[in-house]
Design an enzyme around this catalytic site. Sequence first.
Site, short mmCIF file in Angstrom:
data_model
loop_
_atom_site.label_atom_id
_atom_site.label_comp_id
_atom_site.label_asym_id
_atom_site.label_seq_id
_atom_site.Cartn_x
_atom_site.Cartn_y
_atom_site.Cartn_z
N SER A 168 -3.76 -0.10 0.20
CA SER A 168 -2.90 0.90 0.81
C SER A 168 -3.68 1.57 1.93
O SER A 168 -4.71 2.19 1.68
CB SER A 168 -2.48 1.91 -0.26
OG SER A 168 -1.77 2.98 0.33
N LYS A 210 0.94 3.17 5.51
CA LYS A 210 1.72 4.39 5.37
C LYS A 210 2.44 4.65 6.70
O LYS A 210 1.85 4.45 7.77
CB LYS A 210 0.79 5.56 5.04
CG LYS A 210 0.10 5.43 3.69
CD LYS A 210 1.07 5.68 2.55
CE LYS A 210 0.34 5.77 1.21
NZ LYS A 210 1.29 6.06 0.11
N GLY A 233 -0.85 2.74 -7.18
CA GLY A 233 -2.12 3.39 -7.46
C GLY A 233 -2.08 4.86 -7.08
O GLY A 233 -1.20 5.29 -6.33
N ASN A 246 6.62 7.53 1.58
CA ASN A 246 6.44 8.73 0.75
C ASN A 246 7.50 9.81 1.04
O ASN A 246 7.16 10.96 1.32
CB ASN A 246 5.03 9.31 0.89
CG ASN A 246 3.99 8.46 0.19
OD1 ASN A 246 3.16 7.84 0.84
ND2 ASN A 246 4.04 8.39 -1.14
N LYS A 296 -0.55 -2.70 2.82
CA LYS A 296 0.53 -1.70 2.86
C LYS A 296 0.08 -0.62 3.82
O LYS A 296 -1.05 -0.13 3.73
CB LYS A 296 0.73 -1.14 1.45
CG LYS A 296 1.30 0.27 1.35
CD LYS A 296 1.64 0.60 -0.09
CE LYS A 296 1.44 2.07 -0.41
NZ LYS A 296 1.74 2.37 -1.83
N LYS A 328 3.85 3.05 -11.69
CA LYS A 328 2.62 3.83 -11.86
C LYS A 328 2.71 4.49 -13.22
O LYS A 328 3.66 5.24 -13.49
CB LYS A 328 2.51 4.93 -10.81
CG LYS A 328 2.29 4.46 -9.40
CD LYS A 328 2.24 5.64 -8.43
CE LYS A 328 2.04 5.17 -7.01
NZ LYS A 328 2.18 6.27 -6.04
N GLU A 356 8.81 1.16 0.94
CA GLU A 356 8.63 1.96 -0.28
C GLU A 356 9.06 3.40 -0.02
O GLU A 356 8.62 4.04 0.95
CB GLU A 356 7.14 1.89 -0.64
CG GLU A 356 6.76 2.57 -1.95
CD GLU A 356 5.26 2.42 -2.24
OE1 GLU A 356 4.58 1.59 -1.57
OE2 GLU A 356 4.76 3.14 -3.11
N ASP A 368 9.27 4.35 -5.54
CA ASP A 368 8.04 4.83 -6.16
C ASP A 368 8.37 6.19 -6.80
O ASP A 368 8.73 6.25 -7.99
CB ASP A 368 6.93 4.91 -5.09
CG ASP A 368 5.64 5.58 -5.56
OD1 ASP A 368 5.56 6.02 -6.71
OD2 ASP A 368 4.69 5.67 -4.76
N ASP A 414 5.03 2.20 3.36
CA ASP A 414 5.31 3.26 2.39
C ASP A 414 5.53 4.58 3.12
O ASP A 414 4.63 5.06 3.83
CB ASP A 414 4.13 3.40 1.42
CG ASP A 414 4.40 4.39 0.28
OD1 ASP A 414 5.50 4.99 0.25
OD2 ASP A 414 3.50 4.55 -0.57
O1 OSB Z 1 2.66 6.53 -2.60
O2 OSB Z 1 1.62 4.92 -3.43
C1 OSB Z 1 1.64 6.07 -3.04
C2 OSB Z 1 -1.87 7.52 -3.21
C3 OSB Z 1 -1.61 8.80 -3.64
C4 OSB Z 1 -0.31 9.18 -3.84
C5 OSB Z 1 0.72 8.28 -3.60
C6 OSB Z 1 0.46 6.99 -3.17
C7 OSB Z 1 -0.87 6.63 -2.95
C8 OSB Z 1 -1.26 5.32 -2.42
C9 OSB Z 1 -2.65 4.83 -2.73
O3 OSB Z 1 -0.56 4.66 -1.68
C10 OSB Z 1 -2.63 3.74 -3.70
C11 OSB Z 1 -4.01 3.39 -4.23
O4 OSB Z 1 -4.48 4.04 -5.17
O5 OSB Z 1 -4.61 2.47 -3.70
MG MG Z 2 4.15 5.07 -2.71
#
Ligand code: OSB
Ligand code: MG
Length: 377
Positions: free
Chosen positions: A144, A172, A299, A199, A170, A271, A222, A247, A197
């Site tokens: 990520s 962000k 993660g 978020n 991936k 998760k 995502e 997610d 992703d």
């Molecule tokens: O949205 O997947 C997410 C890390 C912290 C909070 C949310 C996310 C993430 C990551 C990192 O994308 C994933 C990782 O631990 O490699």
């Molecule tokens: Mg995510």
Amino acid sequence: MPIARAAAPVTLEAVELRVLHLPLVAPFTTSFGTETVREVIIVRARTSEADGWGEIVTQQAPLYSSEYTQGAWDVAERYLVPALLDAGTLAPEDVAGALAPFVGHRMAKAGLELAILDASLRSTARPLGEYLGAVRDRVPSGVSVGIQRDPAALVDTVAAYLDQGYVRIKIKIKPGRDVADTAAVRDAFGTIPLQVDANSAYTLADIDTLAELDRFDLLLIEQPLQEDDIVDHATLAARLRTPVCLDESIVSAKAAADAIALRAASVVNIKAGRVGGYLEAVRVHDLCRASGLPVWCGGMLETGIGRAANAALAALPGFTLPGDISASDRFYARDIVTEPIVLEDGHVRVPTGPGIGVEIDPVALEDATVARVELRR
Ligand code: OSB
Ligand code: MG
């Protein structure tokens, strides 16, 4: 869906909670902010049979979800741990029920359940992967990648991860840093497995921008919308060619069932922290598998404790997409386990030792600890 797996009961004597501060090797930027130091809670369950370890994957501030580290610490110390100590002897499968009267706080519950599960499995020398139903001895590793200064810097960062062997990228995204960033990575690296992703950074008003991403042949997008925007995700999913993956919205197996019924998602990020534990995570997996949805393991910048457990989970048969299960050194110069997770040919090995299958480095743990409490029976 009952879990047939049964682990040995343990008698809980004490629970130790620690807040750790672990510096990240590089700042990690998402649509909700930048982290430079990981703040996380490590749990040690002291039972008559064995000690077990767990990780509460909250972040310092409630930006990813409503949970945050000081809140998790407070609810664990004030309510959750006392309830478990009162229960005395309990099997790992009993933990969620003992904590069910307390609403929410899933990450806190998950970390406590993992510590008790680890203690139980260690007491009978059973590996977590075998207990959960793993069918693989290694899992493909995706990475990520946070938002960088500009698309050129993103391309450089991605290049370095590809050189290390990561099999899926991936990135962000957020409004203003979406189409151009994705285009830059696609142009630079051709047909690599790529996903984005958001978020929760968008609304349905952004539907045209999100549809522009369709031309990049992404594995998935995502969590474009808010946690409780299930119906809006369904509207968006009907409009996009890119598969919508949830997610933040998937907080339980029930939430997954609802999202599937409403066609809000065609892929699910699992998760354990977000859904309240590894046992509920298996239920989400089972449900998605029965419904024909691919899942992958997300993660939360885990230490070697949570990372080892995630590798075991990701070895279940429904995890058909690479997870965010990178090597320890993607985030940390010094992990708190004696054998940090490493990348081998783009994969991470599923630990085979008892419980989570990794040992704690007591010096590294102590050095990272900024707060500690032990609660006894
Ligand atoms: O949205 O997947 C997410 C890390 C912290 C909070 C949310 C996310 C993430 C990551 C990192 O994308 C994933 C990782 O631990 O490699
Ligand atoms: Mg995510």
